[in-house]
Each structure stands twice: as C-alpha cells, then as structure tokens.
Scaffold this motif. Structure first.
Motif, PDB file in Angstrom:
ATOM      1  N   PRO A   1      -4.196 -29.472 -28.750  1.00 30.85           N
ATOM      2  CA  PRO A   1      -3.756 -29.203 -27.377  1.00 30.85           C
ATOM      3  C   PRO A   1      -4.637 -28.097 -26.785  1.00 30.85           C
ATOM      4  O   PRO A   1      -5.103 -27.212 -27.511  1.00 30.85           O
ATOM      5  N   GLN A   2      -4.871 -28.138 -25.459  1.00 31.74           N
ATOM      6  CA  GLN A   2      -5.717 -27.099 -24.843  1.00 31.74           C
ATOM      7  C   GLN A   2      -5.044 -25.733 -24.878  1.00 31.74           C
ATOM      8  O   GLN A   2      -5.697 -24.715 -25.021  1.00 31.74           O
ATOM      9  N   VAL A   3      -3.711 -25.740 -24.715  1.00 30.27           N
ATOM     10  CA  VAL A   3      -2.954 -24.486 -24.760  1.00 30.27           C
ATOM     11  C   VAL A   3      -1.806 -24.685 -25.741  1.00 30.27           C
ATOM     12  O   VAL A   3      -1.138 -25.718 -25.710  1.00 30.27           O
ATOM     13  N   VAL A   4      -1.614 -23.701 -26.609  1.00 35.53           N
ATOM     14  CA  VAL A   4      -0.514 -23.777 -27.574  1.00 35.53           C
ATOM     15  C   VAL A   4       0.352 -22.524 -27.432  1.00 35.53           C
ATOM     16  O   VAL A   4      -0.095 -21.512 -26.877  1.00 35.53           O
ATOM     17  N   ASN A   5       1.571 -22.600 -27.927  1.00 37.01           N
ATOM     18  CA  ASN A   5       2.458 -21.435 -27.931  1.00 37.01           C
ATOM     19  C   ASN A   5       2.228 -20.641 -29.207  1.00 37.01           C
ATOM     20  O   ASN A   5       2.306 -21.206 -30.308  1.00 37.01           O
ATOM     21  N   ALA A   6       1.948 -19.351 -29.063  1.00 38.85           N
ATOM     22  CA  ALA A   6       1.764 -18.501 -30.244  1.00 38.85           C
ATOM     23  C   ALA A   6       3.008 -18.571 -31.113  1.00 38.85           C
ATOM     24  O   ALA A   6       4.128 -18.573 -30.611  1.00 38.85           O
ATOM     25  N   GLY A   7       2.806 -18.667 -32.400  1.00 41.67           N
ATOM     26  CA  GLY A   7       3.928 -18.680 -33.339  1.00 41.67           C
ATOM     27  C   GLY A   7       4.557 -20.047 -33.538  1.00 41.67           C
ATOM     28  O   GLY A   7       5.487 -20.176 -34.325  1.00 41.67           O
TER      29      GLY A   7
ATOM     30  N   SER B   1      -0.675 -14.193 -29.021  1.00 41.25           N
ATOM     31  CA  SER B   1      -0.763 -14.848 -27.718  1.00 41.25           C
ATOM     32  C   SER B   1      -1.897 -14.234 -26.899  1.00 41.25           C
ATOM     33  O   SER B   1      -2.363 -13.134 -27.184  1.00 41.25           O
ATOM     34  N   GLY B   2      -2.319 -14.957 -25.900  1.00 41.19           N
ATOM     35  CA  GLY B   2      -3.308 -14.449 -24.953  1.00 41.19           C
ATOM     36  C   GLY B   2      -4.721 -14.411 -25.480  1.00 41.19           C
ATOM     37  O   GLY B   2      -5.599 -13.802 -24.871  1.00 41.19           O
ATOM     38  N   LEU B   3      -4.960 -15.046 -26.587  1.00 34.18           N
ATOM     39  CA  LEU B   3      -6.308 -15.027 -27.149  1.00 34.18           C
ATOM     40  C   LEU B   3      -6.937 -16.408 -27.059  1.00 34.18           C
ATOM     41  O   LEU B   3      -6.246 -17.416 -27.153  1.00 34.18           O
ATOM     42  N   ASP B   4      -8.221 -16.433 -26.876  1.00 38.33           N
ATOM     43  CA  ASP B   4      -8.969 -17.671 -27.054  1.00 38.33           C
ATOM     44  C   ASP B   4      -9.410 -17.691 -28.505  1.00 38.33           C
ATOM     45  O   ASP B   4     -10.012 -16.743 -28.984  1.00 38.33           O
ATOM     46  N   SER B   5      -9.096 -18.760 -29.183  1.00 29.55           N
ATOM     47  CA  SER B   5      -9.487 -18.864 -30.584  1.00 29.55           C
ATOM     48  C   SER B   5     -10.389 -20.067 -30.757  1.00 29.55           C
ATOM     49  O   SER B   5     -10.197 -21.086 -30.094  1.00 29.55           O
TER      50      SER B   5
ATOM     51  N   GLU C   1     -21.078 -28.682 -38.647  1.00 34.63           N
ATOM     52  CA  GLU C   1     -19.990 -27.917 -38.043  1.00 34.63           C
ATOM     53  C   GLU C   1     -19.639 -28.459 -36.667  1.00 34.63           C
ATOM     54  O   GLU C   1     -20.528 -28.792 -35.875  1.00 34.63           O
ATOM     55  N   GLY C   2     -18.337 -28.517 -36.411  1.00 28.22           N
ATOM     56  CA  GLY C   2     -17.829 -28.803 -35.070  1.00 28.22           C
ATOM     57  C   GLY C   2     -16.843 -27.710 -34.706  1.00 28.22           C
ATOM     58  O   GLY C   2     -16.280 -27.063 -35.591  1.00 28.22           O
ATOM     59  N   ALA C   3     -16.628 -27.484 -33.428  1.00 26.50           N
ATOM     60  CA  ALA C   3     -15.730 -26.417 -33.014  1.00 26.50           C
ATOM     61  C   ALA C   3     -15.084 -26.772 -31.686  1.00 26.50           C
ATOM     62  O   ALA C   3     -15.631 -27.546 -30.903  1.00 26.50           O
ATOM     63  N   THR C   4     -13.903 -26.161 -31.472  1.00 21.98           N
ATOM     64  CA  THR C   4     -13.241 -26.303 -30.168  1.00 21.98           C
ATOM     65  C   THR C   4     -12.462 -25.031 -29.881  1.00 21.98           C
ATOM     66  O   THR C   4     -12.069 -24.305 -30.792  1.00 21.98           O
ATOM     67  N   GLN C   5     -12.257 -24.769 -28.604  1.00 21.96           N
ATOM     68  CA  GLN C   5     -11.499 -23.584 -28.195  1.00 21.96           C
ATOM     69  C   GLN C   5     -10.022 -23.923 -28.080  1.00 21.96           C
ATOM     70  O   GLN C   5      -9.667 -25.005 -27.600  1.00 21.96           O
ATOM     71  N   ILE C   6      -9.174 -22.985 -28.496  1.00 26.69           N
ATOM     72  CA  ILE C   6      -7.724 -23.125 -28.307  1.00 26.69           C
ATOM     73  C   ILE C   6      -7.226 -21.866 -27.609  1.00 26.69           C
ATOM     74  O   ILE C   6      -7.577 -20.749 -28.003  1.00 26.69           O
ATOM     75  N   LYS C   7      -6.412 -22.073 -26.576  1.00 25.11           N
ATOM     76  CA  LYS C   7      -5.777 -20.927 -25.909  1.00 25.11           C
ATOM     77  C   LYS C   7      -4.333 -20.842 -26.362  1.00 25.11           C
ATOM     78  O   LYS C   7      -3.647 -21.854 -26.427  1.00 25.11           O
ATOM     79  N   SER C   8      -3.881 -19.626 -26.657  1.00 22.99           N
ATOM     80  CA  SER C   8      -2.470 -19.463 -27.005  1.00 22.99           C
ATOM     81  C   SER C   8      -1.794 -18.626 -25.932  1.00 22.99           C
ATOM     82  O   SER C   8      -2.393 -17.715 -25.354  1.00 22.99           O
ATOM     83  N   LYS C   9      -0.533 -18.959 -25.656  1.00 23.50           N
ATOM     84  CA  LYS C   9       0.231 -18.186 -24.659  1.00 23.50           C
ATOM     85  C   LYS C   9       1.501 -17.648 -25.281  1.00 23.50           C
ATOM     86  O   LYS C   9       1.885 -18.035 -26.376  1.00 23.50           O
TER      87      LYS C   9
END
Ligand SMILES: [Fe+2]
Length: 125
Positions: free
Chosen positions: A35-41, A98-102, A117-125
């Motif tokens: 998912p582009q944005v996930v919930n922290a925890g 939360s609030g980090l781009d990982s 290697e492959g990579a993708t960004q995940i945002k957590s809120k």
C-alpha cells in the motif's frame, strides 16, 4: 551490453543501471507491491516477486533466495528450491514509527546472474 561475469561483482540495482529496461533486468529485479500509505503499528501485506517478466525455475537456473529490508534493517529471507517453487512471497510487515518515509528493499539471488535489488517507498501515518 551486459557482461554476465560482472553481475556477480555487485548488487545489480536498477537505480544506477543504464540497462534497467534490458531483458535480464526485467527478469531479475524484485518487484514489490505494498500500500502507498500504511498505519504505523498495523500489519500490511508486502508482495515480492522476482522480475516484471517471470524468471525460470529450473535445476540449472533459478532464484535461490529473496531477502528484504527496511532501509538497511534486515527483516527476513525466503530460500527456494528449483522446479517446484516460484520466487514470489507475500509477507506481513509493520512499521513502528509514523510520519516517516521508509524504503522497502528486496534483494534476490539468481544462481547464474547474481544479486539484484528492487525497492519501493512506503509512507506511514
Ligand atoms: Fe537468472
């Protein structure tokens, strides 16, 4: 033109490879779906498969393993035997902050073509 022996001298990373559209890169660079944005925890599913184009799984030529990391933090690894496995996994992960781009990174190893290697960004809120 890719020198196949040189593939074993480094992690082949599509970000710095001029050949990322090459057939060999398309069969080896791990593709990550999250998912582009996930919930922290909270757990979310990350699907990792090897290659935009399916890699073969034969005794002579196969994907040996996939490891995955958040940044440089090791999270896990799957090993594969040839023929009866497909190098594709779905794993449950959660981000603690939360609030980090990982960056979720996956590294695969082909017995004939080395590390990719492959990579993708995940945002957590
Ligand atoms: Fe390969």
């Amino acid at each position: 033109m890719i020198n196949e022996k040189a593939l074993f001298c480094k992690i082949n990373n599509p970000q710095d490879a001029a050949d990322k559209e090459s057939p060999i890169a398309k069969k080896h660079v791990p593709v990550i779906e999250v998912p582009q944005v996930v919930n922290a925890g909270e757990y979310f599913d990350a699907k990792i498969k090897v290659g935009e184009v399916e890699h073969v799984s034969e005794n002579e030529h196969f994907i040996q393993w996939i490891e995955f990391y958040i940044g440089n933090v090791y999270l896990g690894r799957y090993d594969f035997a040839p023929v009866m496995t497909k190098p594709e996994v779905t794993v449950s992960l959660k981000l603690s902050h939360s609030g980090l781009d990982s960056t979720l990174r996956a590294i695969s190893r082909c017995n004939l073509h080395g590390l990719w290697e492959g990579a993708t960004q995940i945002k957590s809120k």
